[in-house]
Design an enzyme around this catalytic site. Structure first.
Site, PDB file in Angstrom:
ATOM      1  N   GLN A   1      -1.740  -0.307 -13.565  1.00  0.00           N
ATOM      2  CA  GLN A   1      -0.744  -0.251 -12.497  1.00  0.00           C
ATOM      3  C   GLN A   1       0.436   0.606 -12.938  1.00  0.00           C
ATOM      4  OE1 GLN A   1      -0.278  -0.589  -8.920  1.00  0.00           O
ATOM      5  NE2 GLN A   1      -1.951  -1.696  -9.835  1.00  0.00           N
TER       6      GLN A   1
ATOM      7  N   HIS B   1       0.709   4.526 -12.745  1.00  0.00           N
ATOM      8  CA  HIS B   1       0.910   5.253 -11.479  1.00  0.00           C
ATOM      9  C   HIS B   1       2.264   5.949 -11.439  1.00  0.00           C
ATOM     10  CE1 HIS B   1      -2.562   4.711  -9.002  1.00  0.00           C
ATOM     11  NE2 HIS B   1      -2.612   3.412  -9.241  1.00  0.00           N
TER      12      HIS B   1
ATOM     13  N   GLU C   1       0.979  -6.712  -3.930  1.00  0.00           N
ATOM     14  CA  GLU C   1      -0.029  -5.785  -3.399  1.00  0.00           C
ATOM     15  C   GLU C   1      -1.401  -6.111  -4.015  1.00  0.00           C
ATOM     16  OE1 GLU C   1       0.526  -1.835  -4.831  1.00  0.00           O
ATOM     17  OE2 GLU C   1      -0.783  -0.911  -3.313  1.00  0.00           O
ATOM     18  N   HIS C   2      -1.452  -6.175  -5.362  1.00  0.00           N
ATOM     19  CA  HIS C   2      -2.682  -6.535  -6.070  1.00  0.00           C
ATOM     20  C   HIS C   2      -2.457  -7.843  -6.807  1.00  0.00           C
ATOM     21  CE1 HIS C   2      -2.574  -2.014  -6.114  1.00  0.00           C
ATOM     22  NE2 HIS C   2      -3.813  -2.175  -5.684  1.00  0.00           N
TER      23      HIS C   2
ATOM     24  N   ASP D   1      -9.804  -0.223  -6.681  1.00  0.00           N
ATOM     25  CA  ASP D   1      -9.187   1.063  -6.344  1.00  0.00           C
ATOM     26  C   ASP D   1     -10.221   2.094  -5.942  1.00  0.00           C
ATOM     27  OD1 ASP D   1      -6.643   0.238  -6.793  1.00  0.00           O
ATOM     28  OD2 ASP D   1      -6.504   1.016  -8.835  1.00  0.00           O
TER      29      ASP D   1
ATOM     30  N   HIS E   1       7.172  -9.368  42.361  1.00  0.00           N
ATOM     31  CA  HIS E   1       6.127 -10.037  41.573  1.00  0.00           C
ATOM     32  C   HIS E   1       5.573 -11.227  42.370  1.00  0.00           C
ATOM     33  CE1 HIS E   1       7.753  -7.744  38.207  1.00  0.00           C
ATOM     34  NE2 HIS E   1       6.801  -8.190  37.425  1.00  0.00           N
TER      35      HIS E   1
END
Lengths: 430, 430
Positions: A259, A262, A327-328, A361, A420
């Site tokens: 991670q 990145h 996220e993960h 991934d 209406h």
């Protein structure tokens, strides 16, 4: 890496400080993007050519020259190394087969009064996929964005990928061939987003734009949102690993690195009730780091945003995870299925020691485009559902309307909406 | 109403001009909202009290004073007229039962190598519902926003509704009681959106904010998007009626009015291949208009944005409808099911002469929060799915990882992400 203990008095504040992330509003970027969007909307191809020459150092006489033909995509596919080609194809097959489980079907039913109610599912006519060029050019991204659209039945998929100075990654083109992208233009930046949102003489207007990009691309997507759909704007990538102490500490250390490599703002956090185990993970981090190709990025990320958190027990770890909505999420424990029902928020959940995040991934099947920055509290991985939409269906019978018309009439008059009410009352038998 | 003919040479340009709608960016509003949001994030309750006193002329010592108790909601329910109560309850029942069809289930499956893949569906912890106060205070809106959240299993629903000068609509409170909203605060504007997004000492932070509002509310929702989820920002309401000439022209005229009476920018368009029938609708419009309570709003809307379009045939009408992706589409034809498969984009489809749009607004069952301004090309009615999210599940077996690990390793090295590759390779048998 920072060491925290969930039983510390100031733990909540420390955790908050560690994980805080606020997207900075950049007014200069905002203004530039606004200008580019307006110019492309007005001048179309000519503006796209100007910005491409200026920002990507790529000169062309027409936007057609910037289109990559299907023959060129096939050529790229034929030319990449065989192991890369078969890896891309294997990944594509698995991604396709997972996403087929997400297809939604239209439905209709009849109520007691003979009214038909339902929901019709239809795909988008046209989707645009942004693929970054240059350094961060990821073929896996092409598969993850294009395949769900294809599975959803999108009529036409238009990909844009900048080619700074003419450079293109052949694996990206090969991935586009495998994912059966319909058209590819080598344009990028805000001008590419503008071309997709507004359409030009050559680039067709799309209904939704997905895919990652730099701050200009993200800002442009925000600005065109409403005219077209967009996916979420991604923040830095995050991983949270919950350990019970049964996984090889080296595996966990490498998962944190995967991670952290990145970018410097990526966040890697490990939670465990066993302090001694956390020390073994820390030792593995120290031992492995000097050997890593991206050691500087990893070190900066772990130092600034990484943490090891000693928890009371696994339930405590799960509760902290729910607060962060990662996220993960790796459940690197002997019995991950036991923890699963208590996980309320996470983009993707990787269960058991064998399931490294990197498998997800690339090739496990689920999407790698996931909600970041705690947005898993309210949003989902990219999926087939992002490329389909629903229309409500209502067909009232003459009998059914005698009941519904009365109810609508009372409520409409309660809201002072006379037309209406009268339009419902017309359908009542005199 | 403007008369158009789809066979005119300049029809496309005229249609484009008629339906163009661009949300105006208002920098002054933007700046005010930004200030309010920052202030509420910083000062919490105190800021909310200040703005409520200033903008809603409602003084209170604490935000708790602005909370409506459940007893007060039940009291409102007991006090409204019996026909209104039973209409609200009937509508709520139907809305609940329709939306139950939208519940999604978690799923898991095992692939050939023993890997488990799946998707876990979970509800949001907390949703915020904005309900406008004053003139445009619609109890039906409470039902349409709260019930899908409830059906989704949202843990807590927080409603905000401004009470300018202390005025509150008892039907709105009664609807909140029926929809089982958990807490209600009489606050509104950007300050209410800020309180929901950031949380204050008294107002709990939510994960998503839905519901209509004025430009300050819409701008605030845009600005907090990312921190929390939001629904679509709505443009003016629209109806498109496709006729084959079989429906009483008065019914069609009143259906057009029911859209036009919402506001001057609302858009009502009727399409028919039969020019003589269109003249009968026009005559009905002229005959009925002088009698309508909201005739000025209706007249302005029809004059500025309404149109009658003569089409070549019904297929041509459907094609024009797909281009406009209307919020509300009435298929006022003898055989609506025959046209349905060709409808690609619409928020809600009302089939057959008996199905007036107003039935769907109140009580047919489907949601009345629908995509406007052509966004039905890529988005859906508000639904249960807006209050649920998905987490991907991956659990690799030791055997399965021997295949996946190889593929991931090749692709990760192709992207120069070494840690990704090594973390996959660790799981391979030596």
């Amino acid at each position: 890496m920072q060491r925290l203990d969930s039983s510390q008095a100031d733990f909540d504040a420390r955790l908050e400080a560690l994980t805080a992330w606020e997207e900075q509003l950049d007014h200069a970027v905002n203004d530039t993007v606004r200008e580019v969007l307006a110019d492309v909307a007005l001048r179309g191809d000519a503006a796209v050519l100007d910005y491409t020459a200026r920002f990507d150092r790529l000169e062309a006489q027409s936007v057609s020259e910037l289109e990559i033909s299907d023959a060129q995509l096939q050529e790229a596919l034929a030319e990449i190394p065989a192991d890369q080609r078969s890896a891309l194809e294997a990944a594509a097959d698995r991604i396709r087969s997972y996403h087929q489980h997400q297809i939604q079907d239209s439905w209709q039913y009849q109520d007691e009064q003979g009214n038909v109610l339902g929901q019709q599912i239809t795909p988008l006519d046209r989707a645009g996929i942004y693929v970054p060029g240059g350094k961060a050019s990821y073929p896996s991204s092409v598969l993850m964005n294009a395949i769900p659209a294809k599975v959803a039945g999108v009529g036409e998929i238009i990909m844009v990928v900048p080619a700074p100075g003419g450079d293109l990654n052949p694996m990206v083109l090969a991935a586009a061939a495998i994912a059966e992208v319909d058209r590819v233009f080598t344009i990028g930046g805000a001008q590419a987003v503008a071309a997709l949102a507004h359409g030009t003489e050559t680039v067709p207007a799309v209904d939704k734009i997905v895919g990652p990009g730099n701050i200009y691309v993200a800002t442009a997507k925000r600005q065109v949102f409403g005219r077209v759909g967009i996916d979420m704007i991604a923040g830095p990538s995050e991983i949270l690993v919950i350990c019970d102490g049964s996984t090889d500490p080296q595996w966990v250390a490498m998962d944190l690195f995967s991670q952290a490599e990145h970018d410097e703002n990526a966040q890697a956090i490990v939670l465990c009730p066993d302090a001694a185990y956390l020390e073994r993970v820390a030792a593995a981090v120290d031992a492995l780091l000097p050997d890593m190709e991206r050691q500087e990025i990893i070190a900066t990320s772990l130092k600034g945003r990484g943490a090891m958190i000693k928890t009371v027990d696994l339930a405590d770890a799960v509760e902290i995870s729910n607060r962060l909505a990662p996220e993960h999420l790796e459940l690197s424990v002997a019995e991950p299925q036991r923890l699963l029902p208590d996980i309320r928020h996470a983009g993707a959940i990787f269960m058991g020691a064998y399931t490294s995040e990197s498998l997800g991934d690339y090739c496990a099947g689920p999407n790698h485009v996931l909600p970041t920055s705690r947005s898993a509290r309210f949003s989902s991985p990219l999926g087939v559902y992002d490329f389909q939409k629903r229309s409500s269906l209502i067909m009232c019978s003459e009998q059914g309307v005698q009941v519904l018309g009365q109810v609508a009439s009372v409520l409409a008059r309660g809201e002072s909406l006379e037309a209406h009410a009268r339009s419902a009352e017309y359908r009542l038998k005199k």
